[in-house]
Scaffold this active site. Structure first.
Site, PDB file in Angstrom:
ATOM      1  N   HIS A  17       0.838  -1.209   0.000  1.00  0.00           N
ATOM      2  CA  HIS A  17       0.000   0.000   0.000  1.00  0.00           C
ATOM      3  C   HIS A  17       0.871   1.257   0.000  1.00  0.00           C
ATOM      4  CE1 HIS A  17      -3.047  -2.704   2.245  1.00  0.00           C
ATOM      5  NE2 HIS A  17      -3.573  -2.472   1.068  1.00  0.00           N
ATOM      6  N   LYS A  41     -15.581  -7.382   5.706  1.00  0.00           N
ATOM      7  CA  LYS A  41     -14.450  -8.154   6.228  1.00  0.00           C
ATOM      8  C   LYS A  41     -14.333  -7.938   7.736  1.00  0.00           C
ATOM      9  CE  LYS A  41     -11.583  -7.477   2.097  1.00  0.00           C
ATOM     10  NZ  LYS A  41     -10.356  -6.837   1.603  1.00  0.00           N
ATOM     11  N   ARG A  90      -2.292  -5.778  -8.381  1.00  0.00           N
ATOM     12  CA  ARG A  90      -1.185  -6.667  -8.016  1.00  0.00           C
ATOM     13  C   ARG A  90      -0.917  -7.706  -9.084  1.00  0.00           C
ATOM     14  NH1 ARG A  90      -3.561  -8.596  -2.542  1.00  0.00           N
ATOM     15  NH2 ARG A  90      -5.373  -8.349  -3.880  1.00  0.00           N
ATOM     16  N   SER A 128      -3.149  -8.025   3.120  1.00  0.00           N
ATOM     17  CA  SER A 128      -3.257  -7.792   4.563  1.00  0.00           C
ATOM     18  C   SER A 128      -3.598  -9.092   5.286  1.00  0.00           C
ATOM     19  CB  SER A 128      -4.324  -6.730   4.849  1.00  0.00           C
ATOM     20  OG  SER A 128      -3.955  -5.515   4.249  1.00  0.00           O
TER      21      SER A 128
HETATM   22  N1  COA Z   1       0.030  -4.183  -2.230  1.00  0.00           N
HETATM   23  C1  COA Z   1      -0.266  -5.205  -1.431  1.00  0.00           C
HETATM   24  N2  COA Z   1      -1.518  -5.575  -1.109  1.00  0.00           N
HETATM   25  C2  COA Z   1      -2.519  -4.860  -1.603  1.00  0.00           C
HETATM   26  C3  COA Z   1      -2.295  -3.778  -2.443  1.00  0.00           C
HETATM   27  C4  COA Z   1      -0.947  -3.448  -2.754  1.00  0.00           C
HETATM   28  N3  COA Z   1      -0.654  -2.441  -3.558  1.00  0.00           N
HETATM   29  N4  COA Z   1      -3.482  -3.256  -2.803  1.00  0.00           N
HETATM   30  C5  COA Z   1      -4.420  -3.994  -2.213  1.00  0.00           C
HETATM   31  N5  COA Z   1      -3.842  -4.974  -1.480  1.00  0.00           N
HETATM   32  C6  COA Z   1      -4.546  -6.019  -0.746  1.00  0.00           C
HETATM   33  C7  COA Z   1      -5.135  -5.546   0.531  1.00  0.00           C
HETATM   34  O1  COA Z   1      -4.247  -5.691   1.595  1.00  0.00           O
HETATM   35  C8  COA Z   1      -6.348  -6.419   0.658  1.00  0.00           C
HETATM   36  O2  COA Z   1      -5.990  -7.656   1.234  1.00  0.00           O
HETATM   37  P1  COA Z   1      -7.052  -8.504   2.059  1.00  0.00           P
HETATM   38  O3  COA Z   1      -8.160  -8.864   1.115  1.00  0.00           O
HETATM   39  O4  COA Z   1      -6.251  -9.665   2.492  1.00  0.00           O
HETATM   40  O5  COA Z   1      -7.529  -7.647   3.197  1.00  0.00           O
HETATM   41  C9  COA Z   1      -6.774  -6.704  -0.780  1.00  0.00           C
HETATM   42  O6  COA Z   1      -5.640  -6.399  -1.546  1.00  0.00           O
HETATM   43  C10 COA Z   1      -7.869  -5.817  -1.310  1.00  0.00           C
HETATM   44  O7  COA Z   1      -8.095  -4.807  -0.434  1.00  0.00           O
HETATM   45  P2  COA Z   1      -8.330  -3.295  -0.655  1.00  0.00           P
HETATM   46  O8  COA Z   1      -7.494  -2.713  -1.731  1.00  0.00           O
HETATM   47  O9  COA Z   1      -8.226  -2.662   0.671  1.00  0.00           O
HETATM   48  O10 COA Z   1      -9.749  -3.261  -1.223  1.00  0.00           O
HETATM   49  P3  COA Z   1     -11.072  -3.773  -0.578  1.00  0.00           P
HETATM   50  O11 COA Z   1     -11.578  -4.774  -1.542  1.00  0.00           O
HETATM   51  O12 COA Z   1     -10.950  -4.167   0.841  1.00  0.00           O
HETATM   52  O13 COA Z   1     -11.918  -2.427  -0.583  1.00  0.00           O
HETATM   53  C11 COA Z   1     -13.025  -0.534  -1.696  1.00  0.00           C
HETATM   54  C12 COA Z   1     -12.191  -1.794  -1.792  1.00  0.00           C
HETATM   55  C13 COA Z   1     -12.926   0.175  -0.372  1.00  0.00           C
HETATM   56  C14 COA Z   1     -12.464   0.373  -2.757  1.00  0.00           C
HETATM   57  C15 COA Z   1     -14.487  -0.920  -2.044  1.00  0.00           C
HETATM   58  O14 COA Z   1     -14.924  -1.960  -1.219  1.00  0.00           O
HETATM   59  C16 COA Z   1     -15.440   0.251  -1.940  1.00  0.00           C
HETATM   60  O15 COA Z   1     -15.377   1.186  -2.709  1.00  0.00           O
HETATM   61  N6  COA Z   1     -16.375   0.181  -0.978  1.00  0.00           N
HETATM   62  C17 COA Z   1     -17.364   1.246  -0.763  1.00  0.00           C
HETATM   63  C18 COA Z   1     -18.761   0.838  -1.207  1.00  0.00           C
HETATM   64  C19 COA Z   1     -18.952   1.119  -2.659  1.00  0.00           C
HETATM   65  O16 COA Z   1     -18.818   2.217  -3.154  1.00  0.00           O
HETATM   66  N7  COA Z   1     -19.332   0.060  -3.374  1.00  0.00           N
HETATM   67  C20 COA Z   1     -19.528   0.106  -4.790  1.00  0.00           C
HETATM   68  C21 COA Z   1     -18.212  -0.143  -5.482  1.00  0.00           C
HETATM   69  S1  COA Z   1     -18.486  -0.663  -7.127  1.00  0.00           S
END
Ligand code: COA
Length: 160
Positions: A17, A41, A90, A128
Site C-alpha cells: 500500500h 471483512k 497486483r 493484509s
Molecule cells: N500491495 C499489497 N496488497 C494490496 C495492495 C498493494 N498495492 N493493494 C491492495 N492490497 C490487498 C489488501 O491488503 C487487501 O488484502 P485482504 O483482502 O487480504 O484484506 C486486498 O488487496 C484488497 O483490499 P483493498 O485494496 O483494501 O480493497 P477492498 O476490496 O478491501 O476495498 C473498496 C475496496 C474500499 C475500494 C471498495 O470496497 C469500496 O469502494 N467500498 C465502498 C462501497 C462502494 O462504493 N461500493 C460500490 C463499489 S463498485
C-alpha cells in the site's frame, strides 16, 4: 487543484500500500487515503487504529490526508471534490474485480475516474490477510510492513 482518493480496508497497511501511496502522491496535489468503515471483512484493527497506522507510516509525505468513510466510494469522492480514484493492481487476478468496480463507479458518478497503478513486483503477492496470518503465528513480517505496524501487530497478537 487535483484531489485523488486511494480507498481500501488497510487492515493493516502494508509496504505494498505504501508503495502505491508514494507513487500516487506524486501525481496529484492532494491524496486522500480513505479507510472503508463498514467493510464486510472482519477487522483486526479498529478504524481509528488503521487511521493511526496510516498516519504514522505516511508522516513524511506532505500531501496526504487520512480519512475514513462509509457508504458509497463515489459519495466520498464527491464530498471531497476528488476527481481521481486510485487503485493498485497486483496481478491479473485483481483486474476483473477492479475493472467492474471502476466501471460501476463511473456509471454512478462521472466526476471521478479510476486510475490503476501496477504494484511493484516485490509486493505483488502481498495481502493484509497473509500479513495478519503470519503475525498471528509469530512469524516475521518485517519485509511486508513498516516497523510501527510490525510493533502494533505484535501487541495485538501478544507475540512481543
Ligand atoms: N500491495 C499489497 N496488497 C494490496 C495492495 C498493494 N498495492 N493493494 C491492495 N492490497 C490487498 C489488501 O491488503 C487487501 O488484502 P485482504 O483482502 O487480504 O484484506 C486486498 O488487496 C484488497 O483490499 P483493498 O485494496 O483494501 O480493497 P477492498 O476490496 O478491501 O476495498 C473498496 C475496496 C474500499 C475500494 C471498495 O470496497 C469500496 O469502494 N467500498 C465502498 C462501497 C462502494 O462504493 N461500493 C460500490 C463499489 S463498485
Amino acid at each position: 487543484m487535483s484531489i485523488s482518493i486511494y480507498p481500501g480496508s488497510f487492515d493493516p497497511v502494508t509496504l505494498g500500500h505504501i508503495d502505491i501511496i508514494k507513487r500516487a502522491a506524486k501525481m496529484t496535489d492532494v491524496l486522500i487515503v480513505g479507510v472503508l468503515k463498514n467493510s464486510a471483512k472482519r477487522g483486526l484493527f479498529t478504524i481509528e487504529e488503521r487511521e493511526d497506522l496510516l498516519r504514522q507510516v505516511t508522516k513524511d509525505i506532505p500531501n496526504i490526508e487520512i480519512k475514513s468513510f462509509d457508504g458509497l466510494l463515489v459519495d466520498f469522492a464527491k464530498e471531497n471534490n476528488a476527481n481521481t480514484i486510485v487503485r493498485g493492481l497486483r496481478a491479473i487476478t485483481d483486474f476483473d474485480y477492479e475493472l467492474q468496480m471502476a466501471q460501476t463507479n463511473r456509471a454512478l458518478y462521472e466526476g471521478a475516474d479510476t486510475i490503476f497503478i501496477p504494484t511493484s513486483i516485490e509486493y505483488s503477492f502481498l495481502s493484509s490477510t497473509t500479513v495478519r496470518e503470519i503475525a498471528s503465528l509469530g512469524g516475521d513480517v518485517s519485509k511486508f510492513v513498516a516497523p510501527y505496524v510490525e510493533e502494533k501487530l505484535k501487541e495485538k497478537y501478544n507475540t512481543k
